[in-house]
Scaffold this motif. Structure first.
Motif, PDB file in Angstrom:
ATOM      1  N   SER A 276       6.874   6.963 -16.324  1.00 44.85           N
ATOM      2  CA  SER A 276       5.907   7.554 -15.413  1.00 44.85           C
ATOM      3  C   SER A 276       4.889   6.518 -14.953  1.00 44.85           C
ATOM      4  N   LEU A 277       4.436   5.682 -15.882  1.00 46.51           N
ATOM      5  CA  LEU A 277       3.502   4.629 -15.517  1.00 46.51           C
ATOM      6  C   LEU A 277       4.142   3.610 -14.584  1.00 46.51           C
ATOM      7  N   TYR A 278       5.425   3.372 -14.755  1.00 46.43           N
ATOM      8  CA  TYR A 278       6.123   2.420 -13.886  1.00 46.43           C
ATOM      9  C   TYR A 278       6.029   2.859 -12.427  1.00 46.43           C
ATOM     10  N   ASP A 279       6.361   4.109 -12.146  1.00 40.19           N
ATOM     11  CA  ASP A 279       6.283   4.617 -10.779  1.00 40.19           C
ATOM     12  C   ASP A 279       4.850   4.580 -10.261  1.00 40.19           C
ATOM     13  N   THR A 280       3.903   4.956 -11.111  1.00 39.53           N
ATOM     14  CA  THR A 280       2.504   4.981 -10.692  1.00 39.53           C
ATOM     15  C   THR A 280       1.994   3.582 -10.376  1.00 39.53           C
ATOM     16  N   VAL A 281       2.340   2.608 -11.217  1.00 37.60           N
ATOM     17  CA  VAL A 281       1.876   1.234 -11.014  1.00 37.60           C
ATOM     18  C   VAL A 281       2.479   0.644  -9.743  1.00 37.60           C
ATOM     19  N   VAL A 282       3.701   1.000  -9.411  1.00 37.57           N
ATOM     20  CA  VAL A 282       4.318   0.501  -8.176  1.00 37.57           C
ATOM     21  C   VAL A 282       3.503   0.941  -6.964  1.00 37.57           C
ATOM     22  N   VAL A 283       3.111   2.213  -6.933  1.00 39.36           N
ATOM     23  CA  VAL A 283       2.304   2.713  -5.817  1.00 39.36           C
ATOM     24  C   VAL A 283       0.921   2.073  -5.832  1.00 39.36           C
ATOM     25  N   PHE A 284       0.318   1.961  -7.017  1.00 43.34           N
ATOM     26  CA  PHE A 284      -1.022   1.375  -7.125  1.00 43.34           C
ATOM     27  C   PHE A 284      -1.029  -0.084  -6.688  1.00 43.34           C
ATOM     28  N   ASP A 285       0.028  -0.818  -7.025  1.00 48.69           N
ATOM     29  CA  ASP A 285       0.099  -2.226  -6.637  1.00 48.69           C
ATOM     30  C   ASP A 285       0.161  -2.367  -5.123  1.00 48.69           C
ATOM     31  N   SER A 286       0.962  -1.521  -4.482  1.00 45.03           N
ATOM     32  CA  SER A 286       1.028  -1.530  -3.026  1.00 45.03           C
ATOM     33  C   SER A 286      -0.317  -1.141  -2.414  1.00 45.03           C
ATOM     34  N   LEU A 287      -0.980  -0.162  -3.015  1.00 42.75           N
ATOM     35  CA  LEU A 287      -2.279   0.289  -2.510  1.00 42.75           C
ATOM     36  C   LEU A 287      -3.341  -0.799  -2.665  1.00 42.75           C
ATOM     37  N   LYS A 288      -3.328  -1.483  -3.786  1.00 43.48           N
ATOM     38  CA  LYS A 288      -4.295  -2.556  -4.010  1.00 43.48           C
ATOM     39  C   LYS A 288      -4.095  -3.689  -3.010  1.00 43.48           C
ATOM     40  N   GLU A 289      -2.853  -4.022  -2.725  1.00 40.56           N
ATOM     41  CA  GLU A 289      -2.548  -5.116  -1.801  1.00 40.56           C
ATOM     42  C   GLU A 289      -3.002  -4.777  -0.378  1.00 40.56           C
ATOM     43  N   GLN A 290      -2.814  -3.531   0.028  1.00 38.50           N
ATOM     44  CA  GLN A 290      -3.131  -3.136   1.402  1.00 38.50           C
ATOM     45  C   GLN A 290      -4.606  -2.834   1.629  1.00 38.50           C
ATOM     46  N   THR A 291      -5.393  -2.705   0.566  1.00 38.41           N
ATOM     47  CA  THR A 291      -6.809  -2.362   0.728  1.00 38.41           C
ATOM     48  C   THR A 291      -7.731  -3.519   0.355  1.00 38.41           C
ATOM     49  N   LYS A 292      -7.235  -4.739   0.387  1.00 38.09           N
ATOM     50  CA  LYS A 292      -8.069  -5.888   0.038  1.00 38.09           C
ATOM     51  C   LYS A 292      -9.256  -6.015   0.988  1.00 38.09           C
ATOM     52  N   ASP A 293      -9.004  -5.989   2.277  1.00 35.73           N
ATOM     53  CA  ASP A 293     -10.059  -6.145   3.280  1.00 35.73           C
ATOM     54  C   ASP A 293     -10.194  -4.875   4.112  1.00 35.73           C
ATOM     55  N   ILE A 294     -10.183  -3.756   3.455  1.00 34.50           N
ATOM     56  CA  ILE A 294     -10.159  -2.482   4.173  1.00 34.50           C
ATOM     57  C   ILE A 294     -11.436  -2.239   4.968  1.00 34.50           C
ATOM     58  N   THR A 295     -12.589  -2.739   4.494  1.00 34.40           N
ATOM     59  CA  THR A 295     -13.853  -2.481   5.191  1.00 34.40           C
ATOM     60  C   THR A 295     -14.044  -3.358   6.427  1.00 34.40           C
ATOM     61  N   LYS A 296     -13.147  -4.329   6.640  1.00 27.81           N
ATOM     62  CA  LYS A 296     -13.259  -5.204   7.799  1.00 27.81           C
ATOM     63  C   LYS A 296     -12.528  -4.684   9.026  1.00 27.81           C
ATOM     64  N   GLN A 297     -11.920  -3.518   8.910  1.00 28.50           N
ATOM     65  CA  GLN A 297     -11.191  -2.928  10.036  1.00 28.50           C
ATOM     66  C   GLN A 297     -11.664  -1.493  10.245  1.00 28.50           C
ATOM     67  N   THR A 298     -11.313  -0.942  11.380  1.00 33.93           N
ATOM     68  CA  THR A 298     -11.726   0.431  11.713  1.00 33.93           C
ATOM     69  C   THR A 298     -10.547   1.271  12.187  1.00 33.93           C
ATOM     70  N   ARG A 299      -9.351   0.884  11.761  1.00 35.22           N
ATOM     71  CA  ARG A 299      -8.159   1.647  12.169  1.00 35.22           C
ATOM     72  C   ARG A 299      -7.777   2.705  11.145  1.00 35.22           C
ATOM     73  N   PHE A 300      -7.922   2.399   9.848  1.00 35.51           N
ATOM     74  CA  PHE A 300      -7.437   3.290   8.805  1.00 35.51           C
ATOM     75  C   PHE A 300      -8.524   3.558   7.772  1.00 35.51           C
ATOM     76  N   THR A 301      -8.539   4.781   7.259  1.00 38.09           N
ATOM     77  CA  THR A 301      -9.367   5.112   6.111  1.00 38.09           C
ATOM     78  C   THR A 301      -8.603   4.781   4.828  1.00 38.09           C
ATOM     79  N   TYR A 302      -9.283   4.897   3.684  1.00 38.29           N
ATOM     80  CA  TYR A 302      -8.612   4.639   2.413  1.00 38.29           C
ATOM     81  C   TYR A 302      -7.475   5.637   2.198  1.00 38.29           C
ATOM     82  N   SER A 303      -7.695   6.880   2.574  1.00 38.03           N
ATOM     83  CA  SER A 303      -6.652   7.899   2.416  1.00 38.03           C
ATOM     84  C   SER A 303      -5.437   7.588   3.272  1.00 38.03           C
ATOM     85  N   ASP A 304      -5.672   7.049   4.474  1.00 42.16           N
ATOM     86  CA  ASP A 304      -4.550   6.676   5.345  1.00 42.16           C
ATOM     87  C   ASP A 304      -3.685   5.599   4.693  1.00 42.16           C
TER      88      ASP A 304
END
Length: 369
Positions: free
Chosen positions: A205-233
């Protein structure tokens, strides 16, 4: 399979997606309902703890017994005064498990049981488990589970952040509750194999969760520098990007476990496989569900409460509203620009001449009448 692969590629590129985060209240409601059902099952029926946890005796008969399982259960109950679990082994022998009897009474039970089964008491093998030893095993199992949870939270908090650690912990508790609740409702015996299976599915279960979290962490590095997507997006994009991968790994893992549970334990009657196979089957399915429908939406909920994410959300929504207004204005202008051309086409004849000048054309004299 090629269609599924194409779908996975399109999900990863963001060409198609499903709004998992937007429907999170639905997933929360389903999870709460399932969890309540599991808790009620635990409270009403309780767990059928094996002999390793509550103490007792296990008697193994010689090969080639002509006694039925039902009759052997009655003999064991009469001899001990406790319910017994009897399993017929492949070589024709029987495994008679009686939980709750005291060690000093085991010899008497053995003599009575051997007499009822019409066998020599010396040929009836006995393995004794003391109640204190069973309680110690149960205590160690719970301690190991607690230590596992603490280590998981610490690791995820360091590798990712504390919000993801909390979300993963909630998903793990969800998976444990559902699995134990299913055990209570089905009535399968809880053995050390069950504990092994439970720890195994928690890791999966942690394996699947960590895979999603890793992708989420990578895509939200500079999230506040753009205005196209929210964190939920972006969280929704991470789920969709890893969705087919999670489905594939879960199905591949469930197939052999389903073979153990339904074919080995159900069809072939190898009841000793049920204790570990049921925990693996239910836990794998629950783990895949929780990583998609609980852990990531919960992280999005926690992150959206941060001041930075709230400000980002306002900017994104304001920009989208402005873009929608500009698009609507451009459409209105396009419609307004098309209307005069249509009206002019209705009153203007060929070669740009007015309709009144062309009324006489097509007649023999070409003159007006």
């Amino acid at each position: 399979m090629s269609k599924l692969g194409n779908l996975g590629a399109r999900l990863h590129r963001g060409e198609v997606s499903y709004d998992f985060i937007g429907h999170r209240k639905l997933w929360y409601g389903i999870s709460i309902l399932i969890t309540i059902t599991a808790i009620v099952g635990l409270a009403v029926r309780g767990l059928n703890m094996g002999i390793e946890f509550q103490g007792g005796a296990v008697f193994t008969t010689p090969k080639g017994m002509n006694v039925s399982v039902t009759q052997a259960e009655e003999y064991a109950k009469d001899a001990s005064g406790h319910p017994a679990i009897v399993q017929k082994l492949g070589d024709g022998s029987m495994r008679i498990q009686i939980a709750g009897i005291e060690t000093n009474k085991s010899d008497q039970v053995k003599q009575t049981l051997a007499k009822d089964l019409s066998i020599d008491p010396e040929k009836l093998a006995a393995d004794l488990v003391g109640p204190s030893w069973g309680e110690q095993i149960a205590s160690k199992a719970w301690q190991g589970l607690a230590i596992f949870m603490v280590l998981v939270v610490i690791y995820l908090a360091i590798a990712f952040e504390w919000r993801m650690a909390i979300a993963a912990l909630v998903a793990l508790i969800h998976d444990i509750t559902i699995t134990t609740g299913i055990y209570a409702l089905v009535g399968f015996e809880v053995t050390p194999g069950t504990v092994i299976g439970l720890l195994t599915i928690l890791g999966y279960s942690l394996y699947d969760t960590v895979v999603v979290f890793d992708s989420l962490k990578e895509q939200t590095k500079d999230i506040t520098k753009q205005t196209r997507f929210t964190y939920s997006d972006i969280a929704n994009q991470s789920i969709n990007g890893t969705l087919v991968r999670s489905i594939n790994t879960t199905v591949v893992a469930l197939l052999p476990v389903a073979g153990l549970l339904f074919i080995g334990g159900g069809f072939l009657g190898a009841g000793t496989l049920n204790d570990i196979s049921l925990s693996l089957f239910v836990g794998l399915a629950a783990g895949a569900y929780s990583s998609i429908f609980i852990a990531t939406p919960l992280v999005a909920d926690l992150k959206e409460r941060e001041p930075q994410m709230k400000a980002l959300r306002k900017r994104v929504l304001a920009k989208r509203a402005q873009a929608a207004a500009e698009e609507e204005l451009a459409e209105n202008r396009s419609v307004a620009a098309d209307e005069p051309e249509d009206a002019a086409a209705a009153v203007v004849g060929p070669r740009g001449q007015s309709a009144s000048r062309s009324r006489g054309r097509g007649r023999a004299s070409g003159k007006r009448r």
